[in-house]
Design a protein around this motif. Structure first.
Motif, PDB file in Angstrom:
ATOM      1  N   ASP A 156     -11.605  68.386 -34.172  1.00  0.00           N
ATOM      2  CA  ASP A 156     -12.969  68.646 -34.632  1.00  0.00           C
ATOM      3  C   ASP A 156     -13.607  69.783 -33.840  1.00  0.00           C
ATOM      4  OD1 ASP A 156     -12.723  66.607 -36.475  1.00  0.00           O
ATOM      5  OD2 ASP A 156     -13.801  65.125 -35.265  1.00  0.00           O
ATOM      6  N   TYR A 157     -13.326  69.831 -32.545  1.00  0.00           N
ATOM      7  CA  TYR A 157     -13.875  70.906 -31.704  1.00  0.00           C
ATOM      8  C   TYR A 157     -13.318  72.256 -32.132  1.00  0.00           C
ATOM      9  CZ  TYR A 157     -15.449  73.455 -27.581  1.00  0.00           C
ATOM     10  OH  TYR A 157     -16.058  74.357 -26.754  1.00  0.00           O
ATOM     11  N   LEU A 158     -11.999  72.295 -32.384  1.00  0.00           N
ATOM     12  CA  LEU A 158     -11.389  73.550 -32.831  1.00  0.00           C
ATOM     13  C   LEU A 158     -12.021  74.026 -34.136  1.00  0.00           C
ATOM     14  CD1 LEU A 158      -7.597  72.827 -32.121  1.00  0.00           C
ATOM     15  CD2 LEU A 158      -9.082  74.374 -30.851  1.00  0.00           C
ATOM     16  N   LYS A 159     -12.192  73.113 -35.077  1.00  0.00           N
ATOM     17  CA  LYS A 159     -12.787  73.496 -36.365  1.00  0.00           C
ATOM     18  C   LYS A 159     -14.224  73.975 -36.198  1.00  0.00           C
ATOM     19  CE  LYS A 159     -10.110  70.652 -39.616  1.00  0.00           C
ATOM     20  NZ  LYS A 159     -10.178  69.587 -40.641  1.00  0.00           N
ATOM     21  N   ALA A 160     -14.999  73.253 -35.387  1.00  0.00           N
ATOM     22  CA  ALA A 160     -16.414  73.589 -35.218  1.00  0.00           C
ATOM     23  C   ALA A 160     -16.600  74.966 -34.595  1.00  0.00           C
ATOM     24  CB  ALA A 160     -17.099  72.523 -34.359  1.00  0.00           C
ATOM     25  N   HIS A 161     -15.658  75.387 -33.761  1.00  0.00           N
ATOM     26  CA  HIS A 161     -15.794  76.665 -33.062  1.00  0.00           C
ATOM     27  C   HIS A 161     -14.888  77.751 -33.650  1.00  0.00           C
ATOM     28  CE1 HIS A 161     -17.575  73.850 -30.175  1.00  0.00           C
ATOM     29  NE2 HIS A 161     -18.222  74.890 -29.678  1.00  0.00           N
ATOM     30  N   GLY A 162     -14.256  77.451 -34.799  1.00  0.00           N
ATOM     31  CA  GLY A 162     -13.427  78.446 -35.457  1.00  0.00           C
ATOM     32  C   GLY A 162     -12.215  78.865 -34.651  1.00  0.00           C
ATOM     33  N   LEU A 163     -11.655  77.934 -33.874  1.00  0.00           N
ATOM     34  CA  LEU A 163     -10.502  78.238 -33.026  1.00  0.00           C
ATOM     35  C   LEU A 163      -9.234  77.696 -33.670  1.00  0.00           C
ATOM     36  CD1 LEU A 163     -12.058  77.283 -29.577  1.00  0.00           C
ATOM     37  CD2 LEU A 163     -11.721  79.583 -30.492  1.00  0.00           C
ATOM     38  N   PRO A 164      -8.136  78.444 -33.630  1.00  0.00           N
ATOM     39  CA  PRO A 164      -6.895  77.974 -34.262  1.00  0.00           C
ATOM     40  C   PRO A 164      -6.068  77.085 -33.339  1.00  0.00           C
ATOM     41  CG  PRO A 164      -6.555  80.170 -33.402  1.00  0.00           C
ATOM     42  CD  PRO A 164      -7.995  79.822 -33.095  1.00  0.00           C
ATOM     43  N   LEU A 165      -5.231  76.268 -33.923  1.00  0.00           N
ATOM     44  CA  LEU A 165      -4.257  75.494 -33.155  1.00  0.00           C
ATOM     45  C   LEU A 165      -3.196  76.451 -32.617  1.00  0.00           C
ATOM     46  CD1 LEU A 165      -3.229  72.686 -32.281  1.00  0.00           C
ATOM     47  CD2 LEU A 165      -2.002  72.548 -34.447  1.00  0.00           C
ATOM     48  N   CYS A 166      -2.840  76.283 -31.328  1.00  0.00           N
ATOM     49  CA  CYS A 166      -1.937  77.226 -30.665  1.00  0.00           C
ATOM     50  C   CYS A 166      -0.762  76.509 -30.028  1.00  0.00           C
ATOM     51  CB  CYS A 166      -2.693  78.011 -29.588  1.00  0.00           C
ATOM     52  SG  CYS A 166      -4.031  79.039 -30.218  1.00  0.00           S
ATOM     53  N   THR A 167       0.231  77.295 -29.654  1.00  0.00           N
ATOM     54  CA  THR A 167       1.409  76.754 -28.972  1.00  0.00           C
ATOM     55  C   THR A 167       1.061  76.373 -27.539  1.00  0.00           C
ATOM     56  OG1 THR A 167       2.063  78.981 -28.285  1.00  0.00           O
ATOM     57  CG2 THR A 167       2.972  78.158 -30.359  1.00  0.00           C
ATOM     58  N   LEU A 168       1.882  75.495 -26.964  1.00  0.00           N
ATOM     59  CA  LEU A 168       1.625  75.023 -25.606  1.00  0.00           C
ATOM     60  C   LEU A 168       2.025  76.048 -24.550  1.00  0.00           C
ATOM     61  CD1 LEU A 168       2.755  71.273 -25.782  1.00  0.00           C
ATOM     62  CD2 LEU A 168       0.460  72.217 -25.939  1.00  0.00           C
TER      63      LEU A 168
END
Length: 888
Positions: free
Chosen positions: A77-89
């Motif tokens: 939810d935080y990633l979506k709210a701030h427009g941040l993409p899911l990233c590799t570790l």
């Protein structure tokens, strides 16, 4: 995702500080991909398949495989709210920037998590919406044990890899690398991929009159691939060591496949034939892996580890090493009667961990229906052996709702639990028995794939029946799987491609992490099914024996005729013997004189035979035998109730040290338990002779100061260490530092007496880093704080809420510029803990009027003790690179 670490739970999972990770320069590789696990980090890092493929791909100089896990919902939810993409570790690369993304599919309930991860990455969910080039979006691949019946996931995948991936995945990646270099169109690449063994391209198949058929010129039937000889395949000695996982241990796969023939078990059918790894190969892997990981527990993995034909030989080869280094051995998936006296005794000497046995059914009649192959006498005998060797608790696993089950079979579950509890006889100790009930779910490619699954109401009734029968019985307890979860699993397990719309709609309605009880909700699924006009009752109903099935177009290596024969034998209550040591049943998986293996297609150029590969023709263990005295009572061994038998060399308390260290950067996000594990494994890898306690659960003699709040950095942390043989401070540092994560370095090692191992500071110095934009306001708040005589605040902890006076906890404050060339300024704070302790993070947040989830940049520089000779202060510069955009 590094910049969001202060805002999320378990930030250490995303901090990039694990030992054993593979790091490469992006511009030095020609293929950059991620291996994705659609569940939380702690589950994904327990999955051996990803570790094996991670090692194989990264062994290729020009390929780089990273990892990515599904972030928990709050993080998503935080990633979506701030427009941040899911990233590799590893490199924090957005998934949409990769060349390929490969998902491990281990069960049906993870389907929506796959969509969740694609959505967080900004990648179109459906394959048809991702264009016709190989460069616009990553190639989306699926692999894993559940793919042979994953049609509801098919429209979202570009291709699926069926079966063992050790050889198939590198072949596919080589084709992808060549296709990208030659700018091959995606459609043309997929056509070439179909010529590789084990590749299934869902878009090349369509449903015609209820039957899945290939389109156009596709001729090959997608067929599961297998590794014929485990000794010839790569196995990663250097593995990523997690900072928290469900199974945080070294797993060594000793065998693959099972031919016991349990009729409910999909893995036992589709992983055939049995392939055992040689004892020499296992012992070499064990030595290499322990040296490169520092794990303190090993697990021998197989579908039924006790059926490994050379288990006793293997145990002799490894248990002495385990005892000498206090390494615990576990044998998951133990079959009743599968380990003998000598192995049990040696395991008990190390540590008696929990023991789980799986009778599956309470009555012998029903165990014959499912072809479990064990008798009640064998179950009781195994319980007696556990009691003899000191175990006092056992978990018994049962299924309810099996074909032909009736209420008498359910009552037999409780009767069997009572017999196991009382296995030692009158006057002897009883076993504490936990019965675990799991509703039966019919699975494809099993003899029970045609069976009906009972509905939720009937599941609940049968659970209640067992609950009422077990209620009030001493030493017995009951656990059960949530009926609604099993109902959904049953709906998805035998679904066709038409269920893909339901999966997408259910995801849109918030259905994620469906295998977790705290996140599970059936309503979104039922709503989605109603919208798609699919009946849940029909989805779990019995199937016509002659009707086509949604997975008929895929080859698992098991003939439908064999499955039908086993289904009919089940209805007659007839059993089938294990073909490893008995005659062949003609399942189709092996090459025989009469016909080749169904897995041997014209795409499989494997010259070795596909057959059961065993170390010995017969198991090397002795038969079980209970020992009774002259009065007919179970004769308990002398080791019952005593502590594990540690090597004397491990229990000597020769010298104690206090070791001061830093905790900077990503290491600041390690919790205290995670930090302890990191240090223990560094000491093991450095071969530091740590002493162990003498209790029932021997532990390394390590003790720590106050836990540093997660996210706070320090140049003044310490732990106490007791050694079983002498090693000087310089040798300890030289042995340990190479295995500590970046951000942790040893600052001072001092010899201390035994009484000084545990010590609480009376004061600490911290630096508070503030951005220029908030510095004036923050300084004013602190000045107001110092001007007040008392400053009370409500603090909520485990024992409730209480009012604390914060003023005595802050002794002084001073200003100074940052150590680094930046716009940050520093307030140096001296905290006083003589009147009581409060988390420095929470203390500063309260003074500045911040919420608990708002980040604060703190660095501990010193600790003070009543004895001034023990004080420690560091004059090292603050090594943290300040993260812009975060206000204190």
């Amino acid at each position: 995702m590094r910049e969001i670490l202060p805002f999320i739970r378990r930030p250490s999972h995303f901090a990039g500080i694990e030992d054993g990770v593979c790091l490469k320069a992006k511009d030095a590789v020609s293929l950059h991909l991620a291996l994705a696990f659609p569940d939380l980090y702690e589950v994904g890092m327990s999955y051996l398949g990803q570790k094996i493929l991670y090692g194989i791909v990264n062994a290729h100089d020009s390929w780089w495989a990273e990892r990515v896990m599904a972030p928990e919902k709050a993080t998503g939810d935080y990633l979506k709210a701030h427009g941040l993409p899911l990233c590799t570790l590893e490199s924090d690369t957005p998934l949409a920037k990769l060349d390929a993304l490969g998902f491990s599919i281990t069960h049906e309930l993870c389907y929506t998590n796959v969509l969740y991860m694609l959505d967080l990455a900004g990648i179109p969910l459906r394959a048809k919406d991702r264009g016709q080039t190989l460069t616009q979006w990553p190639l989306i691949i699926a692999g894993g044990g559940a793919l042979l019946s994953a049609e509801p996931l098919a429209p979202f995948m570009d291709l699926m890899l069926l079966g063992d991936g050790e050889e198939a995945l590198p072949a596919l990646l080589q084709l992808l690398e060549d296709a990208r270099k030659s700018s091959l169109a995606k459609e043309d690449f997929l056509l070439k991929a179909c010529e590789l063994a084990g590749i299934y391209v869902p878009s090349f198949f369509e449903e015609v009159h209820g039957v899945m058929r290939p389109k156009g010129t596709i001729k090959h039937k997608p067929t599961r691939t297998i590794v014929a000889d485990l000794d010839t395949t790569p196995y990663p000695a250097r593995q990523v060591v997690p900072v928290g996982a469900v199974h945080n241990r070294l797993s060594i796969e000793i065998a693959r496949g099972c031919t016991r023939g349990c009729r409910f078990c999909q893995a036992g059918m589709v992983y055939r034939p049995v392939r055992e790894r040689s004892v020499a190969n296992i012992t070499q892997l064990l030595t290499d892996c322990l040296e490169k990981t520092g794990f303190e527990e090993i697990s021998f993995l197989a579908l039924s580890s006790g059926d490994y034909s050379a288990l006793k030989t293997l145990s002799h080869a490894t248990l002495d090493h385990c005892a000498a280094h206090q390494i615990t051995l576990s044998l998951p998936s133990q079959r009743v009667g599968s380990i003998d006296d000598e192995i049990m005794a040696r395991m008990a000497d190390l540590r008696r961990t929990g023991m789980t046995l799986a009778p599956e059914a309470g009555s012998q009649r029903l165990r014959d229906v499912i072809n479990k192959g064990i008798s009640e006498e064998e179950i009781i005998l195994h319980a007696q052996k556990l009691l003899e060797h000191g175990w006092r608790m056992v978990k018994l696993y049962f299924m309810i709702g099996l074909p032909t089950e009736n209420d008498d079979d359910l009552a037999a579950i409780v009767d069997l639990c009572c017999r196991v509890r009382d296995a030692a006889g009158p006057g002897n100790p009883r076993l504490q028995v936990t019965a675990a009930l799991s509703p039966f779910v019919p699975k494809p490619f099993t003899p029970f794939q045609w069976a009906e699954q009972i509905n939720q109401q009937e599941i609940s009734r049968r659970v209640s029946l067992v609950r009422n029968l077990i209620k009030g019985k001493k030493f017995l307890s009951l656990r059960w799987h949530e009926p609604a979860v099993s109902h959904l699993e049953g709906i998805l397990s035998r679904a066709g491609r038409n269920m893909a719309d339901v999966v997408e709609k259910a995801y849109g309605k918030g259905a994620i992490f469906c295998s977790w009880n705290e996140h599970f909700a059936l309503a979104p699924w039922l709503e989605a099914m109603k919208e798609c006009q699919i009946s849940s009752e029909k989805a779990i109903a019995a199937r016509d024996l002659e009707a086509p099935l949604p997975w008929d177009h895929l080859e698992a290596g098991i003939s439908k005729d064999f499955l039908k024969r086993e289904w009919q034998k089940a209805l007659r209550g007839q059993t089938s013997a294990d073909c490893r040591y008995n005659h062949c049943h003609g399942c189709g998986a092996c090459d025989t004189q009469g016909s080749p293996s169904r897995l041997r297609t014209d795409l499989v150029r494997e010259t070795r035979r596909f057959t059961n590969r065993l170390i010995f023709d017969h198991r090397d263990q002795n038969a079980h035998e209970a020992h009774f005295d002259e009065d007919g009572k179970l004769a308990l061994r002398e080791n019952v109730g005593r502590r594990p038998n540690l090597a004397s060399s491990l229990t000597q308390n020769v010298v104690q040290y206090r070791i001061w260290h830093s905790k900077l950067g990503g290491c600041a996000f390690l919790s205290q338990l995670e930090l302890q594990s990191v240090i223990e494994r560094a000491l093991r890898r450095g071969k530091v002779p740590v002493a162990f306690s003498r209790g029932f659960h021997p532990m390394p003699l390590l003790s720590f100061g106050r836990a540093l709040p997660v996210g706070v950095e320090s140049l003044a942390e310490w732990f106490s260490l007791t050694l079983a043989s002498f090693l000087d401070a310089q040798a300890i540092a030289k042995a340990t530092e190479p295995y500590l994560p970046q951000g942790m370095r040893l600052l001072r090692i001092e010899s201390v007496d035994k009484k000084s191992r545990s010590l609480a500071s009376t004061g600490e110095d911290f630096d508070l880093a503030l951005e220029q934009s908030v510095f004036a306001e923050s300084l004013a708040r602190f000045k107001a704080f110092f001007a007040a005589k008392t400053v009370y605040a409500e603090m909520t902890g485990k024992k409730g809420t209480k009012s604390l006076d914060l003023r005595p906890m802050v002794r002084s404050m001073s200003e100074r510029p940052s150590d680094t060339a930046s716009s940050w300024q520093i307030l140096s704070l001296c905290f006083d803990w003589t009147a009581g302790y409060l988390s420095p993070l929470r203390l500063v947040q309260s003074i500045l009027g911040l919420q608990e989830d708002e980040p604060v940049h703190l660095l501990k520089r010193a600790q003070f003790f009543p004895d001034t000779s023990r004080n420690f202060a560091s004059d090292l510069p603050w090594a943290l690179e300040m993260r812009s955009g975060h206000k204190a």
